[in-house]
Design a protein around this motif. Structure first.
Motif, PDB file in Angstrom:
ATOM      1  N   PRO A   1      -8.856  -0.511 -61.168  1.00  0.00           N
ATOM      2  CA  PRO A   1      -7.729  -1.440 -61.379  1.00  0.00           C
ATOM      3  C   PRO A   1      -6.608  -1.205 -60.369  1.00  0.00           C
ATOM      4  O   PRO A   1      -6.431  -0.088 -59.864  1.00  0.00           O
ATOM      5  CB  PRO A   1      -7.270  -1.094 -62.806  1.00  0.00           C
ATOM      6  N   ASP A   2      -5.819  -2.266 -60.101  1.00  0.00           N
ATOM      7  CA  ASP A   2      -4.783  -2.200 -59.063  1.00  0.00           C
ATOM      8  C   ASP A   2      -3.789  -1.059 -59.287  1.00  0.00           C
ATOM      9  O   ASP A   2      -3.177  -0.571 -58.337  1.00  0.00           O
ATOM     10  CB  ASP A   2      -4.010  -3.529 -59.000  1.00  0.00           C
ATOM     11  N   ALA A   3      -3.627  -0.648 -60.551  1.00  0.00           N
ATOM     12  CA  ALA A   3      -2.660   0.423 -60.846  1.00  0.00           C
ATOM     13  C   ALA A   3      -3.049   1.744 -60.177  1.00  0.00           C
ATOM     14  O   ALA A   3      -2.207   2.626 -60.006  1.00  0.00           O
ATOM     15  CB  ALA A   3      -2.584   0.635 -62.358  1.00  0.00           C
ATOM     16  N   VAL A   4      -4.302   1.871 -59.778  1.00  0.00           N
ATOM     17  CA  VAL A   4      -4.759   3.169 -59.254  1.00  0.00           C
ATOM     18  C   VAL A   4      -4.634   3.205 -57.726  1.00  0.00           C
ATOM     19  O   VAL A   4      -5.222   2.382 -57.020  1.00  0.00           O
ATOM     20  CB  VAL A   4      -6.224   3.450 -59.655  1.00  0.00           C
ATOM     21  N   ASP A   5      -3.869   4.153 -57.245  1.00  0.00           N
ATOM     22  CA  ASP A   5      -3.812   4.429 -55.812  1.00  0.00           C
ATOM     23  C   ASP A   5      -4.802   5.580 -55.576  1.00  0.00           C
ATOM     24  O   ASP A   5      -4.557   6.712 -56.011  1.00  0.00           O
ATOM     25  CB  ASP A   5      -2.373   4.837 -55.440  1.00  0.00           C
ATOM     26  N   THR A   6      -5.899   5.287 -54.897  1.00  0.00           N
ATOM     27  CA  THR A   6      -6.950   6.311 -54.812  1.00  0.00           C
ATOM     28  C   THR A   6      -6.576   7.472 -53.885  1.00  0.00           C
ATOM     29  O   THR A   6      -7.199   8.534 -53.950  1.00  0.00           O
ATOM     30  CB  THR A   6      -8.319   5.713 -54.405  1.00  0.00           C
ATOM     31  N   MET A   7      -5.541   7.307 -53.034  1.00  0.00           N
ATOM     32  CA  MET A   7      -5.069   8.469 -52.264  1.00  0.00           C
ATOM     33  C   MET A   7      -4.463   9.495 -53.231  1.00  0.00           C
ATOM     34  O   MET A   7      -4.665  10.701 -53.083  1.00  0.00           O
ATOM     35  CB  MET A   7      -4.004   8.054 -51.228  1.00  0.00           C
ATOM     36  N   LYS A   8      -3.731   8.980 -54.243  1.00  0.00           N
ATOM     37  CA  LYS A   8      -3.151   9.896 -55.245  1.00  0.00           C
ATOM     38  C   LYS A   8      -4.248  10.425 -56.160  1.00  0.00           C
ATOM     39  O   LYS A   8      -4.257  11.603 -56.529  1.00  0.00           O
ATOM     40  CB  LYS A   8      -2.087   9.167 -56.066  1.00  0.00           C
ATOM     41  N   LEU A   9      -5.168   9.532 -56.519  1.00  0.00           N
ATOM     42  CA  LEU A   9      -6.273   9.966 -57.386  1.00  0.00           C
ATOM     43  C   LEU A   9      -7.056  11.091 -56.714  1.00  0.00           C
ATOM     44  O   LEU A   9      -7.483  12.056 -57.367  1.00  0.00           O
ATOM     45  CB  LEU A   9      -7.199   8.767 -57.674  1.00  0.00           C
TER      46      LEU A   9
ATOM     47  N   GLU B   1      -6.012  13.451 -54.792  1.00  0.00           N
ATOM     48  CA  GLU B   1      -5.341  14.753 -54.953  1.00  0.00           C
ATOM     49  C   GLU B   1      -5.534  15.293 -56.365  1.00  0.00           C
ATOM     50  O   GLU B   1      -5.893  16.452 -56.559  1.00  0.00           O
ATOM     51  CB  GLU B   1      -3.828  14.615 -54.682  1.00  0.00           C
ATOM     52  N   SER B   2      -5.274  14.434 -57.363  1.00  0.00           N
ATOM     53  CA  SER B   2      -5.321  14.973 -58.727  1.00  0.00           C
ATOM     54  C   SER B   2      -6.759  15.239 -59.177  1.00  0.00           C
ATOM     55  O   SER B   2      -7.006  16.173 -59.940  1.00  0.00           O
ATOM     56  CB  SER B   2      -4.560  14.081 -59.715  1.00  0.00           C
ATOM     57  N   ALA B   3      -7.706  14.437 -58.690  1.00  0.00           N
ATOM     58  CA  ALA B   3      -9.109  14.693 -59.052  1.00  0.00           C
ATOM     59  C   ALA B   3      -9.589  16.007 -58.430  1.00  0.00           C
ATOM     60  O   ALA B   3     -10.314  16.788 -59.063  1.00  0.00           O
ATOM     61  CB  ALA B   3      -9.990  13.532 -58.594  1.00  0.00           C
ATOM     62  N   LEU B   4      -9.144  16.256 -57.204  1.00  0.00           N
ATOM     63  CA  LEU B   4      -9.544  17.487 -56.513  1.00  0.00           C
ATOM     64  C   LEU B   4      -9.095  18.717 -57.313  1.00  0.00           C
ATOM     65  O   LEU B   4      -9.834  19.698 -57.433  1.00  0.00           O
ATOM     66  CB  LEU B   4      -8.919  17.504 -55.115  1.00  0.00           C
ATOM     67  N   ALA B   5      -7.901  18.620 -57.872  1.00  0.00           N
ATOM     68  CA  ALA B   5      -7.388  19.745 -58.675  1.00  0.00           C
ATOM     69  C   ALA B   5      -8.283  19.987 -59.896  1.00  0.00           C
ATOM     70  O   ALA B   5      -8.289  21.086 -60.451  1.00  0.00           O
ATOM     71  CB  ALA B   5      -5.958  19.449 -59.107  1.00  0.00           C
ATOM     72  N   LYS B   6      -9.020  18.973 -60.301  1.00  0.00           N
ATOM     73  CA  LYS B   6      -9.945  19.121 -61.440  1.00  0.00           C
ATOM     74  C   LYS B   6     -11.387  19.344 -60.976  1.00  0.00           C
ATOM     75  O   LYS B   6     -12.341  19.186 -61.744  1.00  0.00           O
ATOM     76  CB  LYS B   6      -9.888  17.869 -62.326  1.00  0.00           C
ATOM     77  N   GLY B   7     -11.553  19.610 -59.695  1.00  0.00           N
ATOM     78  CA  GLY B   7     -12.892  19.931 -59.188  1.00  0.00           C
ATOM     79  C   GLY B   7     -13.762  18.728 -58.863  1.00  0.00           C
ATOM     80  O   GLY B   7     -14.981  18.838 -58.750  1.00  0.00           O
TER      81      GLY B   7
ATOM     82  N   HIS C   1      -6.142  -3.859 -49.265  1.00  0.00           N
ATOM     83  CA  HIS C   1      -7.419  -4.177 -49.910  1.00  0.00           C
ATOM     84  C   HIS C   1      -8.120  -2.911 -50.415  1.00  0.00           C
ATOM     85  O   HIS C   1      -8.800  -2.929 -51.439  1.00  0.00           O
ATOM     86  CB  HIS C   1      -8.279  -4.927 -48.880  1.00  0.00           C
ATOM     87  N   SER C   2      -7.936  -1.801 -49.711  1.00  0.00           N
ATOM     88  CA  SER C   2      -8.702  -0.593 -50.044  1.00  0.00           C
ATOM     89  C   SER C   2      -7.917   0.391 -50.918  1.00  0.00           C
ATOM     90  O   SER C   2      -8.437   1.420 -51.306  1.00  0.00           O
ATOM     91  CB  SER C   2      -9.143   0.107 -48.758  1.00  0.00           C
ATOM     92  N   ARG C   3      -6.657   0.053 -51.254  1.00  0.00           N
ATOM     93  CA  ARG C   3      -5.764   0.992 -51.948  1.00  0.00           C
ATOM     94  C   ARG C   3      -6.355   1.511 -53.259  1.00  0.00           C
ATOM     95  O   ARG C   3      -6.218   2.668 -53.607  1.00  0.00           O
ATOM     96  CB  ARG C   3      -4.432   0.285 -52.203  1.00  0.00           C
ATOM     97  N   SER C   4      -7.013   0.647 -54.006  1.00  0.00           N
ATOM     98  CA  SER C   4      -7.563   1.103 -55.286  1.00  0.00           C
ATOM     99  C   SER C   4      -9.099   1.174 -55.238  1.00  0.00           C
ATOM    100  O   SER C   4      -9.764   1.076 -56.258  1.00  0.00           O
ATOM    101  CB  SER C   4      -7.067   0.228 -56.432  1.00  0.00           C
TER     102      SER C   4
ATOM    103  N   VAL D   1      -8.971  12.001 -65.416  1.00  0.00           N
ATOM    104  CA  VAL D   1      -7.812  12.024 -64.514  1.00  0.00           C
ATOM    105  C   VAL D   1      -7.204  10.616 -64.404  1.00  0.00           C
ATOM    106  O   VAL D   1      -5.977  10.440 -64.418  1.00  0.00           O
ATOM    107  CB  VAL D   1      -8.222  12.550 -63.113  1.00  0.00           C
ATOM    108  N   CYS D   2      -8.045   9.605 -64.343  1.00  0.00           N
ATOM    109  CA  CYS D   2      -7.553   8.216 -64.250  1.00  0.00           C
ATOM    110  C   CYS D   2      -6.752   7.845 -65.494  1.00  0.00           C
ATOM    111  O   CYS D   2      -5.725   7.173 -65.417  1.00  0.00           O
ATOM    112  CB  CYS D   2      -8.730   7.245 -64.119  1.00  0.00           C
ATOM    113  N   ARG D   3      -7.239   8.290 -66.632  1.00  0.00           N
ATOM    114  CA  ARG D   3      -6.541   7.992 -67.895  1.00  0.00           C
ATOM    115  C   ARG D   3      -5.193   8.705 -67.916  1.00  0.00           C
ATOM    116  O   ARG D   3      -4.154   8.111 -68.160  1.00  0.00           O
ATOM    117  CB  ARG D   3      -7.412   8.439 -69.077  1.00  0.00           C
ATOM    118  N   ARG D   4      -5.222   9.987 -67.550  1.00  0.00           N
ATOM    119  CA  ARG D   4      -4.006  10.802 -67.622  1.00  0.00           C
ATOM    120  C   ARG D   4      -2.947  10.336 -66.603  1.00  0.00           C
ATOM    121  O   ARG D   4      -1.779  10.189 -66.947  1.00  0.00           O
ATOM    122  CB  ARG D   4      -4.385  12.264 -67.323  1.00  0.00           C
ATOM    123  N   ASP D   5      -3.359  10.061 -65.375  1.00  0.00           N
ATOM    124  CA  ASP D   5      -2.371   9.797 -64.311  1.00  0.00           C
ATOM    125  C   ASP D   5      -2.038   8.323 -64.119  1.00  0.00           C
ATOM    126  O   ASP D   5      -0.979   7.992 -63.600  1.00  0.00           O
ATOM    127  CB  ASP D   5      -2.888  10.352 -62.974  1.00  0.00           C
ATOM    128  N   PHE D   6      -2.977   7.444 -64.503  1.00  0.00           N
ATOM    129  CA  PHE D   6      -2.742   6.025 -64.220  1.00  0.00           C
ATOM    130  C   PHE D   6      -2.846   5.158 -65.476  1.00  0.00           C
ATOM    131  O   PHE D   6      -2.720   3.936 -65.410  1.00  0.00           O
ATOM    132  CB  PHE D   6      -3.740   5.512 -63.157  1.00  0.00           C
TER     133      PHE D   6
END
Ligand SMILES: Cc1ncc(COP(=O)(O)O)c(C=O)c1O
Length: 406
Positions: free
Chosen positions: A335-343, A345-351, A366-369, A393-398
């Motif tokens: 979904p547009d709410a998700v910036d995958t550059m931020k995702l 970082e936070s996903a990496l912290a969770k392995g 076009h590629s942001r999410s 992570v998507c649920r928690r952060d976005f």
């Protein structure tokens, strides 16, 4: 460890790229990169091939280029000429093939042969990150053409070429991954290949065809290579053994006429790419390639099914994608709410490691999410666990979960 007090930085050459990050090992759930399935590396066959080719021809390693000249081990080039004729419709001989240290080396040689700072290259809008990085590094203007479910859109290409012409810009080439595109996994149909050739010819533009995933279509069939379809030349073709055998072997190839080959050879100053890999591959592939690849495809297809199942289970309708026609990647829209550059970082912290869309596209909005998931090197269990962790992570952060309103 010696503590250096020497100031290296004041001596570095101009225009160096930013320093590389230190490698800290792979994370637990690694959906990044173009890695292959460890279970499908044909180990026994490679061991047998190594022994037999070294016993028979190992003494040739005393001579640069194993006494086969600068284009690489001749039996592997002969194998490739036969394979390219049978699979891709390319009519060439070993003399038209240059073996390189992976196809990335091929990209560097072709770029070095044709490109200079300020030149323009046309690509698919979503595109192989390393190719985009290379163009940026040289200072190339990259024009991205939108894709649909069948690859690069030819109306987009025609408009871009017209627009560039109007502005007095002559692009150097169309860099395209027509057969199982990276990252979208689309396959360009023959009619679009014809149209690309027609447009390229009309505008005097070279086509640079990167076919490194072409062995991995689920059906085992593929359209003819653009190189094969051209009746007037004007196409340079690269391929690789990374995706069909193993990427750590570092063997790729360029197919080009002598006019281009002779220029690339003059630039290839490494005294030959690793010959042992070339010898082992030739020995293995001549007897086994045709059996090995369907087995690999079968395993990859099963992993894709697992990935799709895991995404549906943990993201429901929150993810969109076209089912790939082959390869090792799924290109996913969140979904547009998700910036995958931020995702990222936070996903990496969770392995969990993912490739954020913006690094694989010239169209940042076009590629942001969007994100790219490689499903080849993770196990079925890791796919389930890794996607569950990513969803968390998507649920928690976005605030995005399979139960959230669209
Ligand atoms: C489109 C494309 N081209 C070229 C390469 C380079 O592959 P290699 O240098 O391993 O042959 C890759 C690797 O992922 C790729 O995706």
């Amino acid at each position: 460890m010696i503590v250096s007090t020497f100031d290296y930085a004041r001596l570095f050459g101009p225009g160096l790229p930013p320093p590389a990050a230190r490698w800290n090992g792979r994370v637990k759930f690694d959906f990044t990169g173009g890695n292959n399935d460890p279970e499908r590396v044909p180990l026994e066959g490679l061991i047998a091939a190594t022994e037999s080719v070294l016993r028979r021809e190992g003494r040739r390693l005393a001579i640069y280029g194993v006494d086969n000249g600068p284009q690489g081990y001749r039996p592997l080039r002969d194998f490739l000429a036969g394979k390219l004729a049978a699979d891709a419709g390319i009519s060439c001989t070993a003399d038209d093939i240059l073996l390189t240290s992976g196809s990335n080396h091929g990209l560097d040689l072709v770029n070095a042969t044709f490109l200079a700072r300020g030149d323009t290259v046309i690509t698919e809008e979503d595109c192989y990150q390393s190719a985009l990085n290379r163009f940026n590094r040289i200072g190339i203007d990259v024009v991205g053409i939108p894709l649909d479910a069948y690859g690069m859109r030819m109306d987009g290409l025609a408009n871009a070429l017209k627009d560039l012409k109007r502005r007095g810009v002559a692009p150097k080439y169309i860099y395209t991954i027509p057969t199982v595109q990276n990252p979208t996994a689309t396959v360009l149909p023959p009619e679009r290949r014809e149209e690309m050739l027609r447009l390229a010819h009309a505008h005097g533009v070279l086509i640079f065809e990167d076919d490194c995933y072409a062995d991995l279509t689920w059906s085992g069939r593929r359209p003819p290579a653009i190189y094969a379809m051209s009746r007037r030349g004007g196409v340079v073709h690269v391929g690789s053994f990374s995706k069909s055998i193993a990427p750590a072997l570092r063997v790729g190839y360029v197919v080009a006429p002598w006019e281009v080959m002779s220029r690339m050879l003059a630039l290839k100053t490494d005294a030959g790419s690793g010959a042992l890999e070339q010898m082992v591959l030739a020995e293995y592939c001549i007897r086994n390639f045709a059996k090995h690849v369907p087995d690999l495809r079968h395993g990859l297809r099963a992993k894709l099914d697992t990935l799709i199942e895991a995404l549906r289970e943990h993201f429901g309708d929150m993810v969109e994608f076209d089912v790939p026609q082959g390869g090792i990647f799924l290109w996913v829209k969140l979904p547009d709410a998700v910036d995958t550059m931020k995702l990222y970082e936070s996903a990496l912290a969770k392995g969990v490691a993912i490739n954020p869309g913006q690094q694989w596209s010239v169209n940042k909005a076009h590629s942001r999410s969007r994100l790219r998931l490689c499903f080849a090197s993770v196990s079925h269990e890791e796919i389930h666990e890794g996607i569950a962790a990513l969803a968390e992570v998507c649920r928690r952060d976005f605030g995005v979960s399979k139960d959230s309103a669209p």
